[in-house]
Design an enzyme around this catalytic site. Structure first.
Site, PDB file in Angstrom:
ATOM      1  N   PHE A 137      42.873   1.119  61.524  1.00 49.24           N
ATOM      2  CA  PHE A 137      41.584   1.797  61.210  1.00 49.24           C
ATOM      3  C   PHE A 137      41.151   2.149  59.689  1.00 49.24           C
ATOM      4  O   PHE A 137      40.309   1.898  59.272  1.00 49.24           O
ATOM      5  CB  PHE A 137      41.655   3.397  61.949  1.00 49.24           C
ATOM      6  CG  PHE A 137      41.499   3.368  63.107  1.00 49.24           C
ATOM      7  CD1 PHE A 137      41.232   2.088  64.034  1.00 49.24           C
ATOM      8  CD2 PHE A 137      41.704   4.503  63.953  1.00 49.24           C
ATOM      9  CE1 PHE A 137      40.902   2.213  65.395  1.00 49.24           C
ATOM     10  CE2 PHE A 137      41.330   4.495  65.339  1.00 49.24           C
ATOM     11  CZ  PHE A 137      41.232   3.321  66.079  1.00 49.24           C
ATOM     12  N   SER A 159      33.778  20.853  66.057  1.00 52.33           N
ATOM     13  CA  SER A 159      33.337  19.723  66.868  1.00 52.33           C
ATOM     14  C   SER A 159      34.267  18.807  67.290  1.00 52.33           C
ATOM     15  O   SER A 159      35.224  18.364  66.484  1.00 52.33           O
ATOM     16  CB  SER A 159      31.779  19.164  66.343  1.00 52.33           C
ATOM     17  OG  SER A 159      32.049  18.538  65.229  1.00 52.33           O
ATOM     18  N   HIS A 188      35.270  18.321  62.210  1.00 54.97           N
ATOM     19  CA  HIS A 188      34.841  17.538  63.255  1.00 54.97           C
ATOM     20  C   HIS A 188      36.137  16.582  63.479  1.00 54.97           C
ATOM     21  O   HIS A 188      36.566  15.997  62.498  1.00 54.97           O
ATOM     22  CB  HIS A 188      33.645  16.833  62.728  1.00 54.97           C
ATOM     23  CG  HIS A 188      33.277  15.691  63.602  1.00 54.97           C
ATOM     24  ND1 HIS A 188      32.385  16.034  64.769  1.00 54.97           N
ATOM     25  CD2 HIS A 188      33.348  14.391  63.830  1.00 54.97           C
ATOM     26  CE1 HIS A 188      31.979  14.847  65.725  1.00 54.97           C
ATOM     27  NE2 HIS A 188      32.770  13.809  64.862  1.00 54.97           N
ATOM     28  N   ASP A 210      28.227  -1.090  62.103  1.00 56.93           N
ATOM     29  CA  ASP A 210      28.669  -2.420  61.324  1.00 56.93           C
ATOM     30  C   ASP A 210      28.320  -3.801  62.510  1.00 56.93           C
ATOM     31  O   ASP A 210      28.488  -3.361  63.719  1.00 56.93           O
ATOM     32  CB  ASP A 210      30.127  -2.459  61.220  1.00 56.93           C
ATOM     33  CG  ASP A 210      30.554  -1.234  60.036  1.00 56.93           C
ATOM     34  OD1 ASP A 210      29.897  -1.422  59.242  1.00 56.93           O
ATOM     35  OD2 ASP A 210      31.258  -0.472  60.466  1.00 56.93           O
TER      36      ASP A 210
END
Ligand code: FAD
Length: 275
Positions: free
Chosen positions: A206, A6, A256, A99
């Site tokens: 990140f 995916s 994914h 968040d």
């Protein structure tokens, strides 16, 4: 050995971004993904853009899962969104807490993703297939790995059908987590989330925020490439490709990909994993 795949996108902010994403999708569709997914800005920041992107993907005939984050949301707003997706025939969701964006103080009516999963099941029964998040290297706010695993168990008991993990570059972290999850009674598929490496500065930012470790040997090599994007990409494909191959060999049900709306890095990794 086969696994499903995916691909995750963020909703584009500009008409040019939307055009680029169409091309990205067309390229990735050739891999025969089980579904595409579209992220959702916590606090509802991208609600309309996520919806528009999801509907465009669905209109092309692809299975698509909107992400839904409940922090800052009310039950009424979530009910409305669920009805909207259901009305458009969308059958999958990625249910998250999210968040709280900086400056936003109202936590809303849900505290944890497990409460959202419970709410979706109460409101819509089995209409949606629900995926939730899981953290092989622990969610940064969790007090302990055990407490974080219990949070996953709670989401599964509330009705999640599968989990997608935060990205990681250490296969052992995932495999250990998977064993612990099974021992804790998690029987749903746990799908590794894969982040291609194309830009070291962005990746470091990140990773700092989400608690994913870049192993030192990888960080040192990436830093040594400086601005040489081709070298970063080639090394990224080698390292993450080996990770994907190992995960497929270990029998993961799917991969994914966090595509960041680019086709080639994820496609190259998927092809490596299948080779
Ligand atoms: P939860 O499962 O609610 O967990 C959050 C924290 O609370 C964890 O530390 C957990 O251990 C703890 N916790 C859970 N339940 C309890 C409890 N009952 N008591 C005490 N502590 C508890 N963010 C976005 O904003 N938009 C997106 O589209 C998005 N997509 C994502 C997709 C994937 C596959 C993943 C892995 C993450 C995604 N995120 C997204 C990031 C995610 O929203 C953040 O990681 C967020 O901080 C946690 O969300 P969660 O759903 O895992 O929350």
């Amino acid at each position: 050995m086969t696994a499903n795949v995916s691909f995750e996108f963020f909703p584009p902010n500009t008409p040019e971004g939307a055009v680029k994403l169409r091309a990205t999708r067309a390229t990735l569709a050739a891999a025969g993904p089980e579904f595409f997914s579209v992220t959702y800005g916590a606090g509802g920041a991208t609600r309309d853009k996520t919806l528009a992107t999801v509907l465009e993907i669905a209109a092309e005939g692809h299975a698509v899962a909107p992400h839904l984050s409940c922090i800052g949301a009310t039950r009424a707003s979530m009910r409305e969104l669920l009805q909207l997706y259901r009305g458009h025939g969308i059958r999958r969701l990625v249910a998250l807490r999210g968040d709280l964006p900086s400056g936003m103080v109202n936590h809303g009516e849900f505290r944890y993703a497990s409460e959202l999963v419970e709410f979706v099941r109460a409101e819509t029964g089995d209409w949606f297939r629900i995926e939730v998040a899981a953290y092989p290297e622990m969610h940064p706010q969790a007090p302990s790995p055990r407490a974080d695993l219990e949070a996953l168990v709670r989401k599964v008991r509330a009705g999640a059908d599968a989990a997608i993990t935060q990205y990681f570059y250490n296969a052992d972290a995932f495999l250990h987590f998977r064993d612990a999850a099974v021992a804790a009674g998690v029987t749903v598929p746990i799908v590794p989330g894969i982040m291609p490496i194309t830009n070291y500065t962005q990746l470091a930012r990140f990773s700092e925020a989400c608690g994913a470790e870049i192993p030192r040997w990888i960080a040192v090599r990436l830093a040594s490439f400086g601005d040489d994007r081709d070298a970063i990409r080639a090394f990224g494909t080698e390292v993450v490709g080996a990770l994907c191959r190992r995960l497929v060999r270990e029998g993961v049900p799917a991969l994914h990909f966090y595509t960041l709306n680019q086709a080639q890095p994820s496609l190259a990794l998927w092809q490596t994993a299948c080779a």
